[in-house]
Structures are given as structure tokens and as C-alpha cells.
Design an enzyme around this catalytic site. Structure first.
Site, PDB file in Angstrom:
ATOM      1  N   PHE A  84       1.043  -1.275  -0.234  1.00  0.00           N
ATOM      2  CA  PHE A  84       0.271  -0.417   0.013  1.00  0.00           C
ATOM      3  C   PHE A  84       1.066   1.356  -0.128  1.00  0.00           C
ATOM      4  O   PHE A  84       1.577   1.545   0.699  1.00  0.00           O
ATOM      5  CB  PHE A  84      -0.729   0.279   1.680  1.00  0.00           C
ATOM      6  N   ASP A 116       3.904  -2.194   9.644  1.00  0.00           N
ATOM      7  CA  ASP A 116       2.746  -1.743   9.492  1.00  0.00           C
ATOM      8  C   ASP A 116       1.260  -3.073   9.206  1.00  0.00           C
ATOM      9  O   ASP A 116       1.681  -3.789   8.635  1.00  0.00           O
ATOM     10  CB  ASP A 116       2.587  -0.906   7.763  1.00  0.00           C
ATOM     11  N   TYR A 151     -10.193   1.547  11.403  1.00  0.00           N
ATOM     12  CA  TYR A 151     -10.648   1.451  11.002  1.00  0.00           C
ATOM     13  C   TYR A 151     -11.019   0.401  10.131  1.00  0.00           C
ATOM     14  O   TYR A 151     -11.854  -0.098   9.624  1.00  0.00           O
ATOM     15  CB  TYR A 151     -11.561   3.295   9.982  1.00  0.00           C
ATOM     16  N   LYS A 152     -10.448  -0.917   9.815  1.00  0.00           N
ATOM     17  CA  LYS A 152     -10.074  -1.451   9.665  1.00  0.00           C
ATOM     18  C   LYS A 152     -11.367  -2.387  10.473  1.00  0.00           C
ATOM     19  O   LYS A 152     -12.570  -2.711  10.356  1.00  0.00           O
ATOM     20  CB  LYS A 152      -9.954  -2.062   8.422  1.00  0.00           C
ATOM     21  N   ARG A 201     -11.100  -8.000  -4.160  1.00  0.00           N
ATOM     22  CA  ARG A 201     -10.457  -7.768  -3.261  1.00  0.00           C
ATOM     23  C   ARG A 201     -11.834  -8.190  -2.419  1.00  0.00           C
ATOM     24  O   ARG A 201     -13.219  -7.896  -2.365  1.00  0.00           O
ATOM     25  CB  ARG A 201      -9.765  -6.601  -2.478  1.00  0.00           C
TER      26      ARG A 201
END
Lengths: 412, 412
Positions: free
Chosen positions: B127, B198, B223-224, B371
Site C-alpha cells: 500500500f 505496518d 477503521y478496518k 478483493r
């Protein structure tokens, strides 16, 4: 000067063109809230907005709300709401991150415009987060960089052609003193320096004209006079002439030219979007929009006029009602005052605590400063009268001397 | 392998020790939500928590809530909730800012531990915000610093004694592939490099044991898999051995040893608090606490077991029900897979859009990746069956080829 009465204050309220805005805010009954320069009051609609954002947008829209409710462009959309209140164009402001982080960005960006200079001029006594952040950046950049500190009237003298960036807070957080943005910016430009103005204690409380003053960069917060909610994100102004040129180094994906291309290498957005870094706290942003929207309907000249008059009434009533209580006026008595009254008193802490206990909420700043924020959208002239009446009562009865008010156990 | 039936899936759900957690979340009826790896679902209690924070804490408590509701220590209190879910001690984690900003902090801090080295090892395909941020820092620090990119199996080979910091994302955002945190950290330490992990796509979805792996620093988002709400702030882990030694340069007032002393000069806090910079978005933080609290009651080994099994069922059913639909499995088929299934298909975008239109919410990543996030707290085995049934239906009827699904007009 003729004595002011409570009836005078009620009459001022009747004539106040901003009086109706009070209905858009909710405050506890009996509370006279004079800490809006620390945390602004809650707009009535904030409750419904929070519910909408959580229950509908998050709960039902889920990830689709990034597009459907345009969460993705909230930073620029809310920035455009702030822009006219500070004399900026819509595409020159983004709402994002905290003031400290934003100072780091614009200071770094500004320094790239003067690579041959290494000195930053700041006011050491002002709210420390800007100084701390500049110190962190200077340490990171290495030995050549340094901060030059100056206070008040010294500032103009110290602006010379060795200075890369002049980074100043317009209104002093403690005293409420206003610096002359126009003249200091002109002085800085005359010697080739870049300017940054921190508007934390001025934006939303007075007429700020960034483009009229030709300011280069600015930062500010939205949880004070914009009533955005506790810790609502801050904002950045970058003059359009610097877009695509003065780049900031916190190069997260939100500042990329094409964030959803997921490229390996960073390509900066060519506009104000380059001032963004990472994903923003949508709930805090969304609720803040209510306060920003209210402010966008306000005439800033009226805000400023009422703010100054509230302060004048405060000063006059304090002298009239409590002449021997031992208070000294720390704020300027004239229009070089921002939107607060700062007093000093050797027992300031205990007095502030006693006032809070009877519903007059101001705050204390070491060593001896009492601060009273003046927020024209929801503070009335009669509130000033009543606050002074409480001060008179507390000082007259000596209630502030009760032990419970003298224990310095917590920050208010 | 024996064919799986919908009844098998229902039976798996009956035996699922995590099944009851689904009641703590609210999802739209008929939606099969498989984008929890992008934005987690809303906990039922989030609605009341938002109301409480806005109407009561802000609206009635106002500035006093910084103490009364302990907003001031929310960063460390929520950090302590996250800590046990990632194998950290309570005083090693703070919740603050965005992942990108936090990468800047820990990367800067880590580099100070190896002043004689200038190279940062990263995975270029992962990412991009981490890469972008490192690029920004390297540019700021000057010519000696550089980033070395490596992919997958190459990473271990490229860890040598020229590397100052190894900065890796544990689970690949696109493919779901897991890197071996234990071995890569050990390899880095063997050559004297510092490690940053990360955890954006791993924390809350698998067993992460930072201290068991002797990791130096980590960042991650809430937030995931933590279901903290859109854009809820990220977190930082710093191993206790680095506290007071590896300092970060975004030195706002929240990281000061005595923030309310309002001193001119920055003195870093001696503990994890030095990783803080500015005032945080309290509303987003407060609501996020609901999701974090749920996660703090979850057995992470059970999360991991269910996550892998959901993925195995997905893969088996896709092969069983849609053998000729043209999908390729991009994610690993074994336990080196994180908590998502990535497929490739030349018409991936159109298929994802068609699935969303019938309530199966996954997402698309260019050029051809579909995904599907697997979130064990609220996704059932029968949801996997039903999702595959929708895929089978869409591919069988050719519905994904309708023109409206072929227009790449928006990011989902």
C-alpha cells in the site's frame, strides 16, 4: 463614563444583529460559557448530524459512503466553507490533521521557497505547539537551521533578510493581543521572507483577510470559534501562487495526484490537495461541518464589532463593580485585542474554580491569568453582566478562598 | 474433496465460537459485506456512543469534559485497549493521527537509532502511503538517504548491514500475502537494522505478536478490522526499550513532558506519549472505542482460525461452483494468507460492480483484482455460500456484462 446597568445590557442584546444565532447552539441552563476560545459550544444540529453520519452513512452506506456521501472530498469541501471567513479563495484551504502537524507542513513548504536562508522568526511566548513543532523540524533539518525568537513589538525589528520564514500567531493565546498581520507580512515580504500565520485564536472571531494581506500560508483550528467539536481537525491555507511549488514533506496518499492509481512513487497533487497526508477522521469532520456552515452565514465585521463591544462591556463592568478586587487587565483595552479578556490576579486559579462552580466557565493559565473567551454567536451582553455579578459576589464574600477551590489538582 | 453444501456452511456457523459477536454489529439486511478490510462494520453501540459524546460530553460538559470524561488521555487509554490484540504491553501503544503521519514519526525515530546508516528497505508494491511517506522523509533528510525496494521473497536477501530500517507491511493490501514477521525481524536485528511493521491489514484479523517477535516499532489503522468508524485515528507501537531514546520529530504539544506548563521549549515525554503531536479528533476517537472494546474481548487465535477457514471455504466453493468462470486465485491458498481473498479476472471491475448491485460488497483494485475481505466477527460461513451463489449467478447469466457495470466511473 456613565454607569452600565443590567437593563443597558438587555437593550444591547435587543439591538444585536447576531442575537438570533444563539438559537442554533445548545448550552446548559444557568451556564455562562466563556471558554469558547478553548472549546466552542455545540450547535443544536450537531446531534442529528452525528447520528446521520454514524447510523446512516457508516451503518448503512458502509464503504460506499466514500463516494455516495463524498467523504473523500470532505477536506476540500469543508476547506471551501472556511475560506471566505478568512479572506481566502475556496481552492486555497483544506481541513485536515491537527494544527501542530499542519505547522510542520507549511513551515517545511515555506522553507523550500528560501533554500538559501535558514532562520525562522517566531514569538516564543505564544501557544507553544508552533514553537515545539518548529524546534522538531529544525532539529531534523540539521545544524544550519535555527529559530529566532521575538516578542510583540520586537518582532518587526527582527525581520531582516536573514529570515527565511516569519511564523506568527495572530492573537496571543494568553493575553489576547493582536499582531498586525498586514504590516508584518509586508515587512517580511520587503526583505524576502515567507509568512505563516497561525489563526487559532483569530479565525472565526475577527476579520481575517489573508489574501488582502498577501499572506503565504496559514493554519488554524476549528474547535474554538468555529464550534466544530472537541479536537475537530485543523485547516491549512496556501496561497494559490505557491500551489505545486512549495511542497510539504508528509507525503501520504491523500496528497498524491492520483491516490487511487496506487503507484509506487509519490507525485504531488498540483493544488491545495498536496497539503493532505492521510485518511481523515470522517465522523469528527462531518459533525464539524455544522459549525462551519453556521459561520459561513455570519458577517465577520459584525462578529468583530460585537466581540470588541462584549470586551469593552466586560472591562467597564469589572472596573465599575469590582474596583478593589485586585484584578489587572492583561489584554489590550483597545481594538488590538482579540476575542477574549485576560486578567491577572495572584489567586487566579482559585477564583476561576469558584466561578466554574457557580456556572461561569472561564479558564486559568499559569502563573496568574484568568481567561474569558468572548464568542459573539452565543454570548449575550447580559451574560457579561451576570458573569461580573458572580465575580463581584465571589470576591465580596471571599468564597474563592474556600479550600476546595485552592487545590491545584487538575487543569480546567 | 467432498462437495460443500449450504447446509454444511450453516452447520459451521452453529459450531462457530465467535458467532455471537455478529449481534454486536449492525449491517443492512440482505447485504453480504466483504469490504471490512477497507471499512469495518458499525457496532450497534456506536450510535449511542456518538450521541453520548456529542450531546452529553460536548454539549453539556463542554471544556470540562477534557477532565471529566478524560478526553485528554484517550490516546493512551485506547492504545492500551489495542495493545493486547497485537502482542504489546499497555504502555507501548497510543492511538493518534493517520497511518501515514505515524509512519513518518516512527521512521524518523528509527533512523535516529542508526545514524551511521541511510538506507530504508521497503516493499514497493504494498500500500503506497508508507512508500510515499518514506519518500517525503528521504527528500527532507537529503541526498545520503535512500529507499531500497524489494518484493516478497527478495526482502530477506536484501536485508544487510547497509540497511538502517526495514519498514514492511505485514499483509499485502492487494494479494493478502503475509510476510513472516518473526523471521524478517530476526534477520534485520542480526545485521543491526531497526524494524517497523505496518499492521493495517493484519491487526485485529490475525495473531500479531510484536513483543514475541521483538519488533521495534509498528503502526496500524483502526477503521478496518477494529471497526472504529470511517477514518478513525491510527495507532503507534514503540517497544519500551526505545522510549525516551528514539524520538519523533512532529513535536507538537501533546508529546511534551508537561503540556500544560506551556513552556517555550520542547521537552519530550519520557514514554510512549512522545509519539503524540497535536489535539486529537475526540468524537472519532470516542466512537472508535466501541469497536476496540469489542476486539479486546476476542480470542485472536479464534479470529485467525475462522478467518482462514472462511477463506478456505470461499476458495473451495469458487472452484466447486464456478470452475470455468475465468477467476484466478491471487491470494495464497495456505496459511500465508491474511484475512482476504484476492482474485484476478480480466473483467474484475464490472464483476465487482454487478456483485455490489446485488448486495455482495467487495472491492476492486487495478488492474484486475477483486478483493473480498473476511471479517470473522460478523461474517458467517453461510454468507460465503451466498456470496459464491451470487458470483455463480452473475457469471452464468452474464449480468456483469451489462453496460452500466463496464464504466469505470468511480472508485468503490
Amino acid at each position: 463614563m456613565e454607569k452600565l446597568t443590567r437593563e443597558d445590557c438587555l437593550r444591547f442584546d435587543l439591538d444585536d444583529p447576531l442575537a438570533h444565532f444563539k438559537n442554533e447552539f445548545s448550552l446548559p441552563e444557568q451556564m455562562i460559557y466563556m471558554s469558547g476560545n478553548s472549546l466552542g459550544a455545540m450547535p443544536v444540529r450537531a446531534i442529528a448530524k452525528a447520528h446521520q453520519t454514524v447510523a446512516e452513512e457508516w451503518g448503512r452506506g458502509l464503504v460506499k459512503s466514500w463516494n455516495q456521501h463524498d467523504w473523500f472530498h470532505m477536506t476540500t469541501r469543508l476547506g471551501a466553507l472556511i475560506a471566505p471567513t478568512i479572506g481566502a479563495d475556496d481552492d486555497e484551504v483544506v481541513m485536515t490533521d491537527s494544527t501542530g502537524i499542519n505547522v510542520f507542513k507549511v513551515l517545511s513548504a515555506a522553507l523550500t521557497l528560501r533554500p538559501e536562508r535558514c532562520r525562522i522568526l517566531m514569538e516564543g511566548s505564544n501557544f507553544p505547539t508552533d514553537n515545539y513543532t518548529a524546534q522538531g523540524l529544525v532539529k531534523l533539518l540539521g545544524a544550519d537551521h535555527e529559530i529566532v525568537y521575538a516578542e510583540g513589538d520586537e518582532i518587526a525589528e527582527k525581520i531582516d533578510d536573514s529570515i527565511a520564514v516569519v511564523c506568527l500567531t495572530q492573537v496571543h493565546y494568553k493575553t489576547g493581543r493582536v499582531l498586525n498581520m498586514h504590516d508584518l507580512t509586508a515587512k517580511a515580504h520587503a526583505v524576502g521572507a515567507v509568512t505563516i500565520w497561525d489563526l487559532c485564536h483569530s479565525a472565526g472571531a475577527m476579520v481575517v483577510d489573508l489574501n488582502g494581506c498577501n499572506v503565504d500560508f496559514a493554519v488554524g483550528c476549528t474547535y474554538k470559534y468555529y464550534n466544530g467539536g472537541p479536537g475537530s481537525p485543523a485547516f491549512i491555507f496556501a496561497a494559490r501562487r505557491h500551489h505545486g511549488k512549495a511542497l510539504q514533506p508528509l507525503t501520504g496518499w491523500y496528497g498524491h495526484k492520483s491516490p487511487f492509481a496506487f503507484e509506487r512513487d509519490y507525485t504531488p497533487a498540483a493544488d491545495i490537495v498536496q497539503m493532505l497526508s492521510g485518511t481523515q477522521p470522517i465522523l469528527s469532520m462531518s459533525v464539524a461541518e455544522v459549525g462551519l456552515e453556521i459561520m459561513s452565514r455570519v458577517n465577520m465585521a459584525q462578529i468583530r464589532a460585537k466581540s470588541l463591544r462584549l470586551g469593552d462591556v466586560f472591562i467597564q463592568l469589572l472596573q465599575q463593580e469590582c474596583p478593589d478586587a485586585g484584578f489587572e487587565l492583561v489584554s489590550p483595552s483597545d481594538d488590538s485585542r482579540g476575542s477574549q479578556i485576560a486578567l491577572s490576579h495572584p489567586q487566579g486559579y482559585a477564583i476561576v474554580q469558584a466561578l466554574i462552580s457557580c456556572g461561569v466557565v472561564g479558564d486559568f493559565r499559569a502563573p496568574n491569568i484568568l481567561r474569558f473567551g468572548l464568542t459573539p454567536l452565543y454570548l449575550r451582553y447580559v451574560d457579561i453582566w451576570d458573569a461580573i455579578a458572580h465575580i463581584k459576589d465571589i470576591m465580596g464574600t471571599g468564597r474563592w478562598q474556600e479550600p476546595r477551590f485552592n487545590q491545584r489538582h487538575a487543569v480546567t
